[in-house]
Design a protein around this motif. Sequence first.
Motif, mmCIF file in Angstrom:
data_model
loop_
_atom_site.group_PDB
_atom_site.id
_atom_site.type_symbol
_atom_site.label_atom_id
_atom_site.label_comp_id
_atom_site.label_asym_id
_atom_site.label_seq_id
_atom_site.Cartn_x
_atom_site.Cartn_y
_atom_site.Cartn_z
ATOM 1 N N SER A 64 -3.352 -0.154 6.128
ATOM 2 C CA SER A 64 -3.840 1.223 6.218
ATOM 3 C C SER A 64 -2.702 2.229 6.385
ATOM 4 O O SER A 64 -2.975 3.412 6.567
ATOM 5 N N GLN A 65 -1.465 1.796 6.304
ATOM 6 C CA GLN A 65 -0.315 2.684 6.430
ATOM 7 C C GLN A 65 0.512 2.638 5.143
ATOM 8 O O GLN A 65 0.660 1.573 4.533
ATOM 9 N N GLY A 66 1.047 3.824 4.738
ATOM 10 C CA GLY A 66 1.843 3.882 3.535
ATOM 11 C C GLY A 66 3.119 3.072 3.655
ATOM 12 O O GLY A 66 3.679 2.909 4.738
ATOM 13 N N ALA A 67 3.573 2.520 2.510
ATOM 14 C CA ALA A 67 4.787 1.709 2.442
ATOM 15 C C ALA A 67 4.711 0.495 3.362
ATOM 16 O O ALA A 67 5.708 0.086 3.974
ATOM 17 N N ILE B 226 11.375 0.115 -1.745
ATOM 18 C CA ILE B 226 10.460 1.255 -1.623
ATOM 19 C C ILE B 226 10.697 2.240 -2.753
ATOM 20 O O ILE B 226 9.733 2.746 -3.366
ATOM 21 N N LEU B 227 11.961 2.524 -3.083
ATOM 22 C CA LEU B 227 12.255 3.433 -4.192
ATOM 23 C C LEU B 227 11.726 2.885 -5.516
ATOM 24 O O LEU B 227 11.172 3.616 -6.332
ATOM 25 N N ARG B 228 11.933 1.592 -5.710
ATOM 26 C CA ARG B 228 11.414 0.991 -6.952
ATOM 27 C C ARG B 228 9.904 1.079 -6.996
ATOM 28 O O ARG B 228 9.318 1.460 -8.017
ATOM 29 N N ASP B 229 9.236 0.725 -5.897
ATOM 30 C CA ASP B 229 7.774 0.760 -5.878
ATOM 31 C C ASP B 229 7.254 2.178 -6.045
ATOM 32 O O ASP B 229 6.237 2.401 -6.721
ATOM 33 N N GLN B 230 7.915 3.153 -5.451
ATOM 34 C CA GLN B 230 7.478 4.537 -5.604
ATOM 35 C C GLN B 230 7.589 4.989 -7.057
ATOM 36 O O GLN B 230 6.752 5.780 -7.526
ATOM 37 N N LEU C 102 0.839 -1.192 0.000
ATOM 38 C CA LEU C 102 0.000 0.000 0.000
ATOM 39 C C LEU C 102 0.880 1.249 0.000
ATOM 40 O O LEU C 102 1.835 1.344 0.780
ATOM 41 N N TYR C 103 0.520 2.227 -0.868
ATOM 42 C CA TYR C 103 1.272 3.478 -0.959
ATOM 43 C C TYR C 103 0.293 4.645 -1.029
ATOM 44 O O TYR C 103 -0.878 4.472 -1.408
ATOM 45 N N PRO C 104 0.753 5.858 -0.692
ATOM 46 C CA PRO C 104 -0.137 7.026 -0.729
ATOM 47 C C PRO C 104 -0.530 7.373 -2.153
ATOM 48 O O PRO C 104 0.163 7.059 -3.117
ATOM 49 N N ASP C 105 -1.681 8.063 -2.256
ATOM 50 C CA ASP C 105 -2.119 8.595 -3.542
ATOM 51 C C ASP C 105 -1.275 9.818 -3.893
ATOM 52 O O ASP C 105 -0.407 10.255 -3.125
ATOM 53 N N ALA C 106 -1.568 10.398 -5.060
ATOM 54 C CA ALA C 106 -0.806 11.569 -5.508
ATOM 55 C C ALA C 106 -0.989 12.758 -4.572
ATOM 56 O O ALA C 106 -0.095 13.598 -4.438
ATOM 57 N N ASP C 107 -2.130 12.847 -3.893
ATOM 58 C CA ASP C 107 -2.364 13.950 -2.954
ATOM 59 C C ASP C 107 -1.857 13.654 -1.555
ATOM 60 O O ASP C 107 -2.106 14.437 -0.623
#
Length: 402
Positions: A221-224, A250-254, A196-201
């Motif tokens: 429910s938590q980012g990364a 994390i860098l790759r997924d982001q 799970l990762y945050p949206d653009a906002d």
Amino acid sequence: MTAHRFPVAGWLLCCLALAGMPAVAADGVSEPARLAQAVQPQAQAAPAAPGASADAQAPEEPIGNVATVVGNATVTRNDAAIPLKVKDEIYLNDLVQTSAKSSLGITFNDATTFNLTANARITIDTFVYEDGGKNNAALFEVVKGTVAFVAASVAKTGDMKISTPTATLGIRGTSGVVEVPEDASATGRNNVAVKLYPDADGKVGRIEVDDRAGLRLGFLSQGASGFTIRAGAGGARFAAVPLTISPQQILRDQGFVRQVHSTQNLGRRVVNEHRAFRRANPGVVNPNRPNRSGQPGGLRPNGPQRQNNLQNRPGQQQQPGLPNRQGLNRQGLPQRAGSPAQPGVTGRSGLPPRPNLQQPNVQPQPGIRQGVPGPLRPGLQNRPALQRRPAAPARRLPREIR
């Protein structure tokens, strides 16, 4: 004169009765009856050919469009693999996949977007979306590969799910990454990973993780953060094991998530342009649209030919598709059972002599000779002619006595 009135009146009544009888053809069927046989089948409504209602339906609407393509990507539709390019339409039940060193971005009508990396494959099993609707739903199946996604209206107003070989994910308005190894299965060593990762906002949504039977394994429910889905003790049940994500991962997924957010911006414009084009040009149909009937090119097999069941009259040529009446042959009519031969009476051309139809219980009338042939009337069988009784000698009136 009074003595002659009764025979003459009887003869006139007999002639009128014969003239009022329906015409009888050579096969013994009267003309009104034959017309009834010919007209009645035409009055029946012909059954509609299979698939007529389906042909009358409007063409299936697409549910999304290709936003980006790098390298080679295909869609399997109508049992054929079709190369994809930017702005191509996506339909329900499509199977899309990428080749090595390739990527594909798809944006759906509600702005939900998927980005497939190399050697990835997904199918669209369900997609129902109506702006402002309350029954919106979607089900995407990730068969293999690494797929990044960003959810939109369906996840926020309805039910969006992503299926994997070992788990089903309930997406509640967020971005994420799903990794399905080539041999992921219930008993395989390689396990499905969900992140799970945050949206653009910057907002973070929620991912609910269930097994294939619908039992809740956990939620994110938590980012990364993430889960790996593994078999439980003894393989009886799967378990969602918290996943430790390294900084490199994390860098790759982001990078995957930023790419899918950028694809969503492009895809929104493509979807809106194509929707406006379809509304302005309702007669334009995509030749590569799904063919649900399974026939190439969207053509359906011709339905069964209608049989109008009109019987052929004797002496007429048989029309194509019209069967002869049972018991009648074109080359000649068979003798009816129980009817004696009728010598000297010929039927229509090409037909053998017909038997003389006896009329039982008909007693000869006094003064009328039987068996004397008379003139034939059109359409009537030869009937015995009626003979007049010889005229009686005129009575001589007594002279007037002066």
